[in-house]
Design a protein around this motif. Sequence first.
Motif, PDB file in Angstrom:
ATOM      1  N   TRP A  71      -4.997  18.608  -1.425  1.00  0.00           N
ATOM      2  CA  TRP A  71      -4.451  19.498  -2.449  1.00  0.00           C
ATOM      3  C   TRP A  71      -5.007  19.109  -3.818  1.00  0.00           C
ATOM      4  N   HIS A  72      -5.404  20.105  -4.585  1.00  0.00           N
ATOM      5  CA  HIS A  72      -6.169  19.867  -5.805  1.00  0.00           C
ATOM      6  C   HIS A  72      -5.400  19.146  -6.906  1.00  0.00           C
ATOM      7  N   GLU A  73      -4.071  19.116  -6.856  1.00  0.00           N
ATOM      8  CA  GLU A  73      -3.288  18.477  -7.915  1.00  0.00           C
ATOM      9  C   GLU A  73      -3.009  16.997  -7.649  1.00  0.00           C
ATOM     10  N   LEU A  74      -3.485  16.462  -6.557  1.00  0.00           N
ATOM     11  CA  LEU A  74      -3.287  15.049  -6.258  1.00  0.00           C
ATOM     12  C   LEU A  74      -4.204  14.197  -7.138  1.00  0.00           C
ATOM     13  N   ASP A  75      -3.676  13.096  -7.646  1.00  0.00           N
ATOM     14  CA  ASP A  75      -4.425  12.213  -8.539  1.00  0.00           C
ATOM     15  C   ASP A  75      -5.157  11.153  -7.714  1.00  0.00           C
ATOM     16  N   ILE A  76      -6.248  11.568  -7.099  1.00  0.00           N
ATOM     17  CA  ILE A  76      -7.041  10.677  -6.247  1.00  0.00           C
ATOM     18  C   ILE A  76      -8.124  10.030  -7.102  1.00  0.00           C
ATOM     19  N   ARG A  77      -8.213   8.707  -7.020  1.00  0.00           N
ATOM     20  CA  ARG A  77      -9.171   7.959  -7.836  1.00  0.00           C
ATOM     21  C   ARG A  77     -10.276   7.363  -6.950  1.00  0.00           C
ATOM     22  N   HIS A  82      -3.962  22.537   4.314  1.00  0.00           N
ATOM     23  CA  HIS A  82      -3.404  23.030   5.581  1.00  0.00           C
ATOM     24  C   HIS A  82      -1.877  23.060   5.563  1.00  0.00           C
ATOM     25  N   TRP A  83      -1.270  22.050   4.906  1.00  0.00           N
ATOM     26  CA  TRP A  83       0.193  21.973   4.844  1.00  0.00           C
ATOM     27  C   TRP A  83       0.774  22.369   3.487  1.00  0.00           C
ATOM     28  N   VAL A  84      -0.018  22.203   2.425  1.00  0.00           N
ATOM     29  CA  VAL A  84       0.524  22.389   1.079  1.00  0.00           C
ATOM     30  C   VAL A  84       0.284  23.802   0.540  1.00  0.00           C
ATOM     31  N   LYS A  85      -0.793  24.423   0.947  1.00  0.00           N
ATOM     32  CA  LYS A  85      -1.171  25.731   0.399  1.00  0.00           C
ATOM     33  C   LYS A  85      -0.520  26.864   1.190  1.00  0.00           C
ATOM     34  N   GLU A  86       0.197  27.714   0.486  1.00  0.00           N
ATOM     35  CA  GLU A  86       0.860  28.845   1.138  1.00  0.00           C
ATOM     36  C   GLU A  86      -0.173  29.741   1.817  1.00  0.00           C
ATOM     37  N   ALA A 122       0.838  -1.200   0.000  1.00  0.00           N
ATOM     38  CA  ALA A 122       0.000   0.000   0.000  1.00  0.00           C
ATOM     39  C   ALA A 122       0.870   1.245   0.000  1.00  0.00           C
ATOM     40  N   LEU A 123       0.540   2.172  -0.887  1.00  0.00           N
ATOM     41  CA  LEU A 123       1.124   3.508  -0.841  1.00  0.00           C
ATOM     42  C   LEU A 123       0.290   4.330   0.131  1.00  0.00           C
ATOM     43  N   ILE A 124       0.929   4.822   1.187  1.00  0.00           N
ATOM     44  CA  ILE A 124       0.240   5.638   2.189  1.00  0.00           C
ATOM     45  C   ILE A 124       0.662   7.083   1.989  1.00  0.00           C
ATOM     46  N   VAL A 125      -0.287   7.947   1.673  1.00  0.00           N
ATOM     47  CA  VAL A 125      -0.016   9.374   1.452  1.00  0.00           C
ATOM     48  C   VAL A 125      -0.560  10.140   2.653  1.00  0.00           C
ATOM     49  N   ILE A 126       0.349  10.755   3.397  1.00  0.00           N
ATOM     50  CA  ILE A 126      -0.003  11.373   4.670  1.00  0.00           C
ATOM     51  C   ILE A 126      -0.206  12.888   4.535  1.00  0.00           C
ATOM     52  N   ASP A 127      -1.398  13.355   4.881  1.00  0.00           N
ATOM     53  CA  ASP A 127      -1.688  14.779   5.163  1.00  0.00           C
ATOM     54  C   ASP A 127      -1.371  15.752   4.033  1.00  0.00           C
ATOM     55  N   MET A 128      -1.539  15.332   2.794  1.00  0.00           N
ATOM     56  CA  MET A 128      -1.318  16.268   1.684  1.00  0.00           C
ATOM     57  C   MET A 128      -2.573  17.116   1.487  1.00  0.00           C
ATOM     58  N   GLN A 129      -2.858  17.877   2.524  1.00  0.00           N
ATOM     59  CA  GLN A 129      -4.027  18.747   2.584  1.00  0.00           C
ATOM     60  C   GLN A 129      -3.599  20.201   2.410  1.00  0.00           C
ATOM     61  N   VAL A 141       4.443  21.112  -1.978  1.00  0.00           N
ATOM     62  CA  VAL A 141       3.854  21.046  -3.319  1.00  0.00           C
ATOM     63  C   VAL A 141       4.810  20.383  -4.315  1.00  0.00           C
ATOM     64  N   ASP A 142       6.120  20.467  -4.045  1.00  0.00           N
ATOM     65  CA  ASP A 142       7.110  19.915  -4.975  1.00  0.00           C
ATOM     66  C   ASP A 142       7.059  18.389  -5.056  1.00  0.00           C
ATOM     67  N   ILE A 143       6.546  17.736  -4.025  1.00  0.00           N
ATOM     68  CA  ILE A 143       6.529  16.273  -4.021  1.00  0.00           C
ATOM     69  C   ILE A 143       5.270  15.699  -4.660  1.00  0.00           C
ATOM     70  N   VAL A 144       4.331  16.552  -5.036  1.00  0.00           N
ATOM     71  CA  VAL A 144       3.077  16.078  -5.624  1.00  0.00           C
ATOM     72  C   VAL A 144       3.308  15.222  -6.877  1.00  0.00           C
ATOM     73  N   PRO A 145       4.150  15.646  -7.836  1.00  0.00           N
ATOM     74  CA  PRO A 145       4.359  14.793  -9.022  1.00  0.00           C
ATOM     75  C   PRO A 145       4.885  13.404  -8.680  1.00  0.00           C
ATOM     76  N   ASN A 146       5.805  13.308  -7.724  1.00  0.00           N
ATOM     77  CA  ASN A 146       6.328  11.991  -7.349  1.00  0.00           C
ATOM     78  C   ASN A 146       5.254  11.129  -6.685  1.00  0.00           C
ATOM     79  N   ILE A 147       4.438  11.742  -5.848  1.00  0.00           N
ATOM     80  CA  ILE A 147       3.349  10.990  -5.220  1.00  0.00           C
ATOM     81  C   ILE A 147       2.392  10.470  -6.280  1.00  0.00           C
ATOM     82  N   ASN A 148       2.052  11.304  -7.248  1.00  0.00           N
ATOM     83  CA  ASN A 148       1.148  10.868  -8.310  1.00  0.00           C
ATOM     84  C   ASN A 148       1.762   9.750  -9.158  1.00  0.00           C
TER      85      ASN A 148
END
Length: 232
Positions: free
Chosen positions: A121-127, A42-46, A33-40, A56-63
């Motif tokens: 965060w809106h750029e996360l590829d959540i399915r 609250h932490w990602v948006k300036e 399982a890939l566990i993605v923690i707290d990419m909300q 925000v820089d790690i979003v592409p790698n997470i996706n």
Amino acid sequence: MHDSKIAPEVLERVRAWRGKLHLYDVIDGARTALIVIDMQNHWVKEGCPGYAPGAVDIVPNINRLAEAMRLAGGTVAWVRMSASEDVIKGWDVFADFVARDGFTGPWLTSLTEGNTGMEFWHELDIRPADEIVTKTRYSALIQGASDLEARLRRRDIDMVIITGVATNTCCEATARDANMLNFRTIVVSDANAARSDTEHNGSLTNLFNLFADVMTTDEVLDRLRGARSDQG
């Protein structure tokens, strides 16, 4: 993106103990399982209370990891923190660390259902087939924090790959508890973020020493592809 580095003496010690630098040569997607923690927000948006520069820089790698995990037959779990007044009753020491200069109010409000900070965060590829998990403590796997462990056990997961924010807080806490619960654990150095290189690298060093393997995104992807090739 952080300049990820693990202390040389820890690298030497780990290599001596394990006989090699990395524990896992192949990753079986079906049991991972890939566990993605707290990419909300609250932490990602300036401008939000918990903003971590670089998150925000790690979003592409997470996706990238999420897509590869799905293709390998694995599980993707998006974990979010809730810290409203009702949620953190009985955890008043939390306020001791975030109460400076009236910080507690904005922090708790931001992480309450219905507020912008609570949203992913809106750029996360959540399915639709992915797992969405709400936790109420730093670790998603500590008793009572969430039902993440039960979801993983139902899917016969024995390996977790930890990504997200912050490396040295919720990600490290979840990785440590994963190890204690006997999950094989990998932390992805360039898919985790903290507020500084110092905090990020200190956490990676601690985790690599005894609690988890630490790999880059590309190293994880290579091992997933290797598993598919072996099975084919």
